[in-house]
Design an enzyme around this catalytic site. Structure first.
Site, PDB file in Angstrom:
ATOM      1  N   LYS A 223      -0.666  14.494  -0.506  1.00 10.88           N
ATOM      2  CA  LYS A 223      -0.447  13.236  -1.216  1.00 10.88           C
ATOM      3  C   LYS A 223      -1.460  12.208  -0.746  1.00 10.88           C
ATOM      4  CE  LYS A 223       2.779   9.334  -1.471  1.00 10.88           C
ATOM      5  NZ  LYS A 223       4.053   8.746  -1.010  1.00 10.88           N
ATOM      6  N   GLU A 272       9.769  -3.116   1.930  1.00 14.13           N
ATOM      7  CA  GLU A 272       9.560  -1.992   2.847  1.00 14.13           C
ATOM      8  C   GLU A 272       9.406  -2.419   4.296  1.00 14.13           C
ATOM      9  OE1 GLU A 272       6.963   2.128   3.146  1.00 14.13           O
ATOM     10  OE2 GLU A 272       6.891   0.888   1.361  1.00 14.13           O
ATOM     11  N   GLU A 316       7.695  13.268  -3.211  1.00 16.47           N
ATOM     12  CA  GLU A 316       6.955  12.156  -2.614  1.00 16.47           C
ATOM     13  C   GLU A 316       7.794  11.494  -1.516  1.00 16.47           C
ATOM     14  OE1 GLU A 316       5.060   7.873  -4.037  1.00 16.47           O
ATOM     15  OE2 GLU A 316       5.549   9.374  -5.551  1.00 16.47           O
ATOM     16  N   GLU A 451       3.092   2.244 -13.561  1.00 19.00           N
ATOM     17  CA  GLU A 451       3.842   1.937 -12.338  1.00 19.00           C
ATOM     18  C   GLU A 451       3.230   0.750 -11.607  1.00 19.00           C
ATOM     19  OE1 GLU A 451       4.913   4.068  -8.091  1.00 19.00           O
ATOM     20  OE2 GLU A 451       4.947   5.314  -9.893  1.00 19.00           O
TER      21      GLU A 451
END
Length: 471
Positions: A223, A272, A316, A451
């Site tokens: 990724k 986050e 993910e 996104e």
């Protein structure tokens, strides 16, 4: 050495002066006192005349804890393009002896502490947008307001050197209380601050995604996260107080941060958390995999269930959870995490969410954990080093402080760092906004572009550019 003192501030300063002269080392004296309730945003604005360019703002989700710093009593930074910046900041901070004078019970987030951040990747050549930002910069505020639940505390810090005089030091504490002018920022409800937007290098970003997915299919890595930027130019100067106020109102489940660096304001509302440490308790948040919010509650629930069952997003997310758990296993004991992700909902987007908890092993500091975790696969990719190299190679922008750790830590190694996403760099009437996506084998450029549009909405709205209402 840290000494908690309960005698008068004058005696504390005298002791600090004697210590500074004997050791030929500066000593930090901090006075903490409980004060009447103060609006943190008004306090932030009140520092404009005396401390413009030297202020910070920090608020946790639901505003349980808010800290506002005015003035740079001490600056520790690092321009080196190496990864030793974490150790340098911590080493410099430990070099100072610290004396705390408090009239009330000790409260987390008061006393001597550093607030600041790091760049995402010091080895990537710096662009013009971020040229005035160090690879790491932390400040000890001259004055700091800490609001914790229903109580407010004022911390006044002074770096006392061997050459300082007692009377001068005492005046510093007295004047810091006296010189705060009343300042109430005005909500600007005017809709006339029109703007033009430019999407930078979108075609190159799409091409980067295509190259990255080919590399992932070739098993070069699992990724990689690729970000893009949008620049806005407004007719009038952007009001940073309005932006922070809008973020508080519109993004109550996020951390709100603002860091002034001269005439630049780095502002954001990130959901986050990278890592939080209180005594030896450590907490991190795995946040990866996302989908839009629904227009109705039924639609929103349906989209949430879709996200919880989406294979691409689950893969993910699992990569992020594995990396953070592995890091915690090395630095902590009693590591715990749920087996399945839950949903974390913000105004514009919902994420897959897994908390990871542990107890810090002796010898592992908060900053060492920040270094170990940055960047998580949610912002860099996996494996870490290969992903960072791929970002340097493919990403058509310089991230600067975007997607990097920003936060605070105190004299007892308590603190909290978040990942600086959903953010923008503001100067005058211009703003640069940033958004990225996790690229895996199944990624499609069109859906990743969509996104990023969702992820740009929080800052765009706070700037008055979309979905914005002034009440």
């Amino acid at each position: 050495m840290i000494t908690t003192l309960d005698h008068t501030i004058k005696e504390s300063i005298q002791h600090a002066l004697e210590e500074a002269k004997q050791t030929n080392q500066s000593v930090i004296v901090s006075r903490v006192q409980e004060v009447d309730a103060i609006d943190p945003l008004h306090f932030f604005a009140s520092g404009e005349n005396l401390y413009l360019g030297e202020r910070f703002f920090w608020s946790t989700p639901t505003a349980d804890m808010t800290m506002v710093g005015l003035g740079n009593e001490l600056v520790i930074d690092n321009e080196n393009q190496t990864f030793e910046r974490f150790q340098k900041i911590e080493k410099e901070w430990k070099r100072f002896n610290k004396r705390v004078v408090t009239e009330s019970q000790k409260q987390i987030g008061t006393g001597p502490l550093l607030f600041g951040g790091f760049s995402f990747d010091p080895k990537k050549e710096k662009g013009l947008l971020w040229e005035e930002f160090s690879e790491a910069k932390f400040v000890l505020p001259t004055i700091m307001l800490t609001k914790f639940q229903n109580k407010a505390y004022l911390t006044i810090n002074k770096v006392i050197t061997p050459l300082d005089q007692l009377d001068t030091c005492i005046r510093h504490f007295e004047q810091s209380l006296e010189n705060e002018p009343p300042f109430i920022y005005q909500k600007d409800c005017e809709k006339g601050n029109e703007f033009a937007s430019i999407e930078l290098k979108t075609a190159e970003w799409v091409e980067a995604i295509e190259k990255a997915t080919a590399d992932i299919r070739a098993n070069e890595l699992d990724k990689v996260v690729l970000a893009r930027e949008v620049h806005l130019e407004f007719m009038n100067k952007i009001n940073p107080y309005q932006v922070i106020g809008n973020l508080q109102k519109e993004q109550p489940t996020s951390f709100i941060f603002g860091f002034e660096n001269g005439l630049h304001h780095f502002i954001g509302a990130t959901p986050e958390r990278l890592v939080k440490k209180h005594e030896n308790e450590v907490l991190s948040t795995c946040l990866a995999g996302s989908i839009k919010r629904g227009k109705t509650s039924d639609d929103d629930e349906m989209l949430g269930r879709q996200l919880l069952q989406d294979e691409k997003n689950l893969v993910e997310h699992a990569i992020v959870v594995k990396m953070i758990k592995d890091a915690f296993e090395e630095y902590c004991y009693e590591v715990k995490a749920p087996n399945e992700p839950a949903l974390l909902k913000t105004k514009n987007i919902q994420h897959l969410y897994t908390p990871v908890k542990g107890l810090a092993k002796q010898g592992h500091s908060l900053i060492s954990m920040v270094e170990k975790l940055h960047p998580t696969p949610a912002l860099g990719g996996y494996p870490k080093e290969k992903a960072i190299e791929k970002i340097r190679e493919l990403e058509p922008m310089h991230r600067g402080w975007y997607a990097a750790p920003i936060g605070w830590f105190d004299h007892e190694d308590n603190g909290e760092f978040v990942v600086a996403i959903r953010s923008g760099l503001i100067k005058g009437n211009r703003a640069a906004l940033f958004a990225g996506c996790g690229i895996v084998e199944e990624s499609k450029p069109e859906s990743e572009y969509y996104e990023t549009k969702i992820k740009l909405k929080p800052m765009l709205s706070a700037l008055g550019g979309a979905d914005h209402e002034c009440n």
